[in-house]
Scaffold this active site. Structure first.
Site, PDB file in Angstrom:
ATOM      1  N   GLU A   1      38.109  -0.142 -11.013  1.00  0.00           N
ATOM      2  CA  GLU A   1      37.837  -1.358 -10.182  1.00  0.00           C
ATOM      3  C   GLU A   1      37.899  -2.314 -10.897  1.00  0.00           C
ATOM      4  OE1 GLU A   1      33.202  -2.381  -9.719  1.00  0.00           O
ATOM      5  OE2 GLU A   1      32.956  -1.491 -11.887  1.00  0.00           O
TER       6      GLU A   1
ATOM      7  N   ARG B   1      29.151 -13.373  -6.355  1.00  0.00           N
ATOM      8  CA  ARG B   1      29.851 -12.140  -5.702  1.00  0.00           C
ATOM      9  C   ARG B   1      30.117 -11.309  -4.916  1.00  0.00           C
ATOM     10  NH1 ARG B   1      23.529 -12.482  -3.931  1.00  0.00           N
ATOM     11  NH2 ARG B   1      23.649 -11.781  -2.175  1.00  0.00           N
TER      12      ARG B   1
ATOM     13  N   ASN C   1      24.968 -13.396   7.079  1.00  0.00           N
ATOM     14  CA  ASN C   1      25.682 -12.403   5.714  1.00  0.00           C
ATOM     15  C   ASN C   1      25.345 -11.634   6.081  1.00  0.00           C
ATOM     16  OD1 ASN C   1      25.074 -10.985   3.304  1.00  0.00           O
ATOM     17  ND2 ASN C   1      24.573 -12.136   2.460  1.00  0.00           N
ATOM     18  N   GLY C   2      25.815 -10.063   6.686  1.00  0.00           N
ATOM     19  CA  GLY C   2      25.830  -9.141   6.996  1.00  0.00           C
ATOM     20  C   GLY C   2      26.326  -8.794   8.002  1.00  0.00           C
TER      21      GLY C   2
ATOM     22  N   LYS D   1      34.786   1.693 -13.690  1.00  0.00           N
ATOM     23  CA  LYS D   1      36.249   0.133 -14.712  1.00  0.00           C
ATOM     24  C   LYS D   1      36.762   1.091 -14.422  1.00  0.00           C
ATOM     25  CE  LYS D   1      32.593  -0.673 -14.420  1.00  0.00           C
ATOM     26  NZ  LYS D   1      30.749  -0.949 -14.196  1.00  0.00           N
TER      27      LYS D   1
ATOM     28  N   HIS E   1      40.774  23.353 -11.887  1.00  0.00           N
ATOM     29  CA  HIS E   1      40.686  23.699 -10.490  1.00  0.00           C
ATOM     30  C   HIS E   1      41.834  23.161  -9.619  1.00  0.00           C
ATOM     31  CE1 HIS E   1      37.806  27.170 -12.000  1.00  0.00           C
ATOM     32  NE2 HIS E   1      37.486  26.837 -12.427  1.00  0.00           N
TER      33      HIS E   1
ATOM     34  N   CYS F   1      28.605 -12.056   0.996  1.00  0.00           N
ATOM     35  CA  CYS F   1      28.979 -13.762   1.441  1.00  0.00           C
ATOM     36  C   CYS F   1      27.542 -13.958   0.650  1.00  0.00           C
ATOM     37  CB  CYS F   1      28.241 -13.813   2.798  1.00  0.00           C
ATOM     38  SG  CYS F   1      29.580 -12.345   4.089  1.00  0.00           S
TER      39      CYS F   1
ATOM     40  N   LYS G   1      29.353  -8.235  -6.006  1.00  0.00           N
ATOM     41  CA  LYS G   1      28.679  -8.589  -6.978  1.00  0.00           C
ATOM     42  C   LYS G   1      27.188  -7.534  -6.270  1.00  0.00           C
ATOM     43  CE  LYS G   1      26.535  -8.719 -10.887  1.00  0.00           C
ATOM     44  NZ  LYS G   1      27.308  -6.544 -12.383  1.00  0.00           N
TER      45      LYS G   1
ATOM     46  N   TRP H   1      32.941 -12.732   2.498  1.00  0.00           N
ATOM     47  CA  TRP H   1      33.425 -11.586   1.926  1.00  0.00           C
ATOM     48  C   TRP H   1      33.216 -10.489   4.006  1.00  0.00           C
ATOM     49  CZ3 TRP H   1      32.904  -5.795   2.365  1.00  0.00           C
ATOM     50  CH2 TRP H   1      33.218  -5.172   1.308  1.00  0.00           C
TER      51      TRP H   1
ATOM     52  N   GLU I   1      31.873   7.215 -14.897  1.00  0.00           N
ATOM     53  CA  GLU I   1      32.137   5.787 -14.952  1.00  0.00           C
ATOM     54  C   GLU I   1      32.667   4.273 -15.670  1.00  0.00           C
ATOM     55  OE1 GLU I   1      29.756   3.191 -13.735  1.00  0.00           O
ATOM     56  OE2 GLU I   1      29.988   1.696 -15.085  1.00  0.00           O
TER      57      GLU I   1
HETATM   58  C1  F6R Z   1      30.207  -1.568 -10.691  1.00  0.00           C
HETATM   59  C2  F6R Z   1      29.036  -1.403  -9.494  1.00  0.00           C
HETATM   60  C3  F6R Z   1      29.003  -1.523  -8.605  1.00  0.00           C
HETATM   61  C4  F6R Z   1      27.460  -1.301  -8.160  1.00  0.00           C
HETATM   62  C5  F6R Z   1      27.122  -0.887  -7.210  1.00  0.00           C
HETATM   63  C6  F6R Z   1      26.003  -0.527  -7.199  1.00  0.00           C
HETATM   64  O1  F6R Z   1      30.699  -1.426 -11.678  1.00  0.00           O
HETATM   65  O2  F6R Z   1      28.766  -2.972 -10.097  1.00  0.00           O
HETATM   66  O3  F6R Z   1      29.308   0.376  -8.254  1.00  0.00           O
HETATM   67  O4  F6R Z   1      26.523  -0.464  -9.393  1.00  0.00           O
HETATM   68  O5  F6R Z   1      27.437  -1.701  -6.365  1.00  0.00           O
HETATM   69  O6  F6R Z   1      24.694  -2.137  -7.747  1.00  0.00           O
HETATM   70  P1  F6R Z   1      23.537  -2.312  -7.601  1.00  0.00           P
HETATM   71  O7  F6R Z   1      22.983  -2.580  -9.197  1.00  0.00           O
HETATM   72  O8  F6R Z   1      23.119  -4.053  -7.315  1.00  0.00           O
HETATM   73  O9  F6R Z   1      22.538  -1.685  -6.103  1.00  0.00           O
END
Ligand code: F6R
Length: 603
Positions: free
Chosen positions: A483, A27, A98-99, A480, A499, A2, A598, A74, A476
């Site tokens: 998502e 975000r 927010n929260g 990527k 396994h 949010c 974000k 959000w 990772e």
């Molecule tokens: C994936 C991504 C998330 C963040 C995670 C932690 O691409 O961006 O998995 O890495 O939400 O966010 P931060 O680094 O802001 O604590």
């Protein structure tokens, strides 16, 4: 998650609020809304979907108002609907939140039993109704905010406007909130992110938990008053100049922020090495060898957790320091065994991730030092940590983290070298420069990864594999892809497939196998096992290797020479491109993938 922006002043609040909300769009959100004071009344306008939907309504109305609050939501409690969008308002107050209010359902039942009605399914409306209830008893806004805040549990920030005045109110608990003022223009602002206030409010204040902020604009001045919950004046505020800039807020010639951020990595790697080895960063990092802890407890979420796994390898291999790496949402509830000679190491791009912040608080409570590898200077994690190691990635706008991962891992590598007193060895700097050049070469070969993507994007599932230092890279790579392309992808240690997951393999499953120079033959054997079951093989490994060429349906050869420690970071950039091209072929919203935020400010 949010986004909140509030305004009071002589200008038209709509302009600053919509500009601020646009800056926070990256975000992640699913609906938006605004409440304006128009002709002495509070008028709420909100709409499900993108901010453009709200802008369209506002363009038609063309309102002019000196006080307002805006929000991008959000969803947490309640579906994505216009009714559930914020602000929530009535004839006295309007509130954005927010929260999460954790005890919302109990409070709501009590209020309903007293006859109070609710228009939405949100937890946020509980705050509005409580506030209204207390105001009807006291006719005092500050007292009502304090009483309401005392009753709710969970981590949240709230911003409130009222019909009775043009004041802006804000309060928070373990959630981001910043207020700001422009004395020249006599304007007061409030937001969940200082970025929304860049260019508007030169002076900003970060209130601590439970401080009520009251922005007052008069004919002659603008000022913020701060109160404790007992309504005595508060000094628990940090004030600073807003040092953020808008530079990063442009995609330049790139089609997406993600693509721009992938390309930025080469020069950022170069700069980070200069910063920590040769320039001002040196003093931050060089005394790490003076008090080496008995162990590190690394906690982070998502991509930052993957960076933590890479860093564990560096710390343990270079220094034989024991490193525990936990997902923050697990660590905070597992009653971890900590001792005072150990250090908590938190990795976060935003510095606002709720679970990571909770881990940091837990370490402080247990009296162990907190180090952070962090991008956003001034964020909550930054402010609460004993020591900060900035990654200097600049603003990361693409929701899928790319450059932050590379720079987090590289910062960990530099910290590791500082602890082993090898930071000054010429080969350390040289390896980083080589990494920077190789990332550049990877970027130049983007068309090759696009061709691979064109051949595999329609497949049913993707299994990324790697061994040792390439295992976190496999995790990772898979994250990527899922998502941004919305396809099923998993990362596995290559030796683990047999396994269980090997049962998934058929001609519709792709194995993206990272085959590094270490344990090469063993990793090749794992790929053979997948090939024998008709899986589609994409390998990323040393270039000009006839074995890999023969084995693979698609082979991406890279130069691993001169990168004994940092090659995984080069490989990761290839996987970023593969994910990007697959997502493009799928036509997804690459910079703002569905359901994602974000900065994850709720637990
Ligand atoms: C994936 C991504 C998330 C963040 C995670 C932690 O691409 O961006 O998995 O890495 O939400 O966010 P931060 O680094 O802001 O604590």
């Amino acid at each position: 998650m949010c986004g909140i922006v509030g305004y009071s002043g002589p200008g038209n609040s709509v302009n600053s609020i919509i500009e601020g909300l646009s800056r926070l769009e990256y975000r992640g959100y699913d609906s938006s809304g605004i409440c304006l004071k128009l002709n002495g009344e509070l008028q709420v306008i909100k709409k499900e979907g993108k901010l453009d939907n709200l802008k369209e309504i506002l363009n038609k109305m063309n309102p002019s108002s000196h006080t307002g609050i805006g929000h991008t939501r959000w969803a947490t409690h309640g579906a994505v609907t216009t009714d559930n969008a914020h602000p929530h308002g009535n004839e006295i107050f309007a509130v954005v939140h927010n929260g999460i209010i954790e005890n919302a359902s109990i409070l709501k039942k009590e209020l309903q039993a007293e006859g109070w009605e609710f228009k939405s399914q949100t937890d946020s409306e509980v705050f509005l109704v409580l506030l209204t209830k207390f105001y009807k008893q006291t006719s005092n806004t500050l007292q009502s905010i304090s009483k309401t805040f005392n009753l709710i549990t969970g981590n949240s920030s709230f911003v409130i406007i009222e019909k009775a005045s043009d004041k802006l109110y804000g309060i928070k608990r373990s959630a981001p909130l910043v207020v700001g003022e422009n004395k020249e223009t006599r304007e007061a602002f409030v937001s969940s992110d200082p970025f929304a206030l860049v260019g508007f409010a030169p002076n900003i204040y970060f209130p601590q938990d439970g401080v009520i902020c009251e922005g007052v604009v008069s004919e002659t001045e603008v000022k913020f008053n701060f109160y404790e919950l007992d309504l005595k004046p508060s000094t628990r505020i940090k004030s600073q100049a807003n040092a953020m800039t808008m530079d990063a807020n442009s995609k330049g010639d790139y089609e997406h922020y993600m693509l721009k951020e992938i390309h930025e990595q080469s020069s950022l790697v170069d700069k980070l090495a200069g910063f920590y080895i040769k320039n001002e960063g040196r003093k931050v990092i060089e005394d790490l060898d003076k008090s080496i802890p008995a162990a590190f407890h690394i906690t982070a979420c998502g991509t930052a957790w993957h960076a933590g796994l890479v860093i564990k390898n560096y710390f343990e291999m270079d220094n034989r320091i024991r490193c525990f790496v936990d997902i923050a949402s697990e660590f905070r509830y597992k009653n971890p065994i900590l001792n005072k000679k150990e250090v908590g190491l938190f990795i976060s791009q935003s510095g606002e991730t709720a679970d990571t912040l909770a881990c940091q608080e837990l370490c402080t409570e247990q009296d162990i030092a907190s180090y952070s590898i962090i991008n956003v200077e001034g964020s909550t994690l930054f402010r609460n940590s004993t020591k900060n190691f900035l990654i200097h990635a600049g603003r990361e706008i693409g929701v899928a983290s790319t450059k932050a991962f590379t720079l987090q891992a590289l910062t960990g590598f530099l910290m590791s070298r500082a602890m082993s007193k090898t930071l000054d060895k010429p080969e350390v700097y040289q390896e980083i420069i080589t990494l920077s050049q190789r990332i550049n070469e990877v970027c130049e070969n983007s068309e090759q990864y696009k061709t691979v993507a064109e051949n595999i994007f329609h497949k049913k599932g993707f299994i990324f594999t790697g061994r040792g230092t390439y295992f976190p890279i496999a995790l990772e790579g898979a994250l990527k892809l899922k998502e941004i392309a919305y396809v099923h992808a998993e990362g596995y240690a290559a030796g683990e497939l047999k396994h269980g997951p090997i049962a998934l393999i058929d001609e519709d499953i792709v194995n993206i196998a990272v085959v590094g120079p270490e344990l090469f033959e063993k990793t090749v054997s794992n790929v053979e096992e997948v090939k024998a079951r008709r899986g589609v093989i994409v390998t990323v490994g040393p270039k000009n290797n006839s074995e890999l060429e023969h084995l693979s349906d698609f082979y991406i050869g890279l130069n691993f020479d001169g990168l004994p420690n940092l090659a995984p970071l080069m490989v990761n950039v290839v996987l970023q491109f593969v994910a990007y091209h697959i997502a493009k072929l799928k036509g997804t919203d690459i910079d703002k993938p569905r359901n994602l935020a974000k900065s994850v400010t709720v637990e």
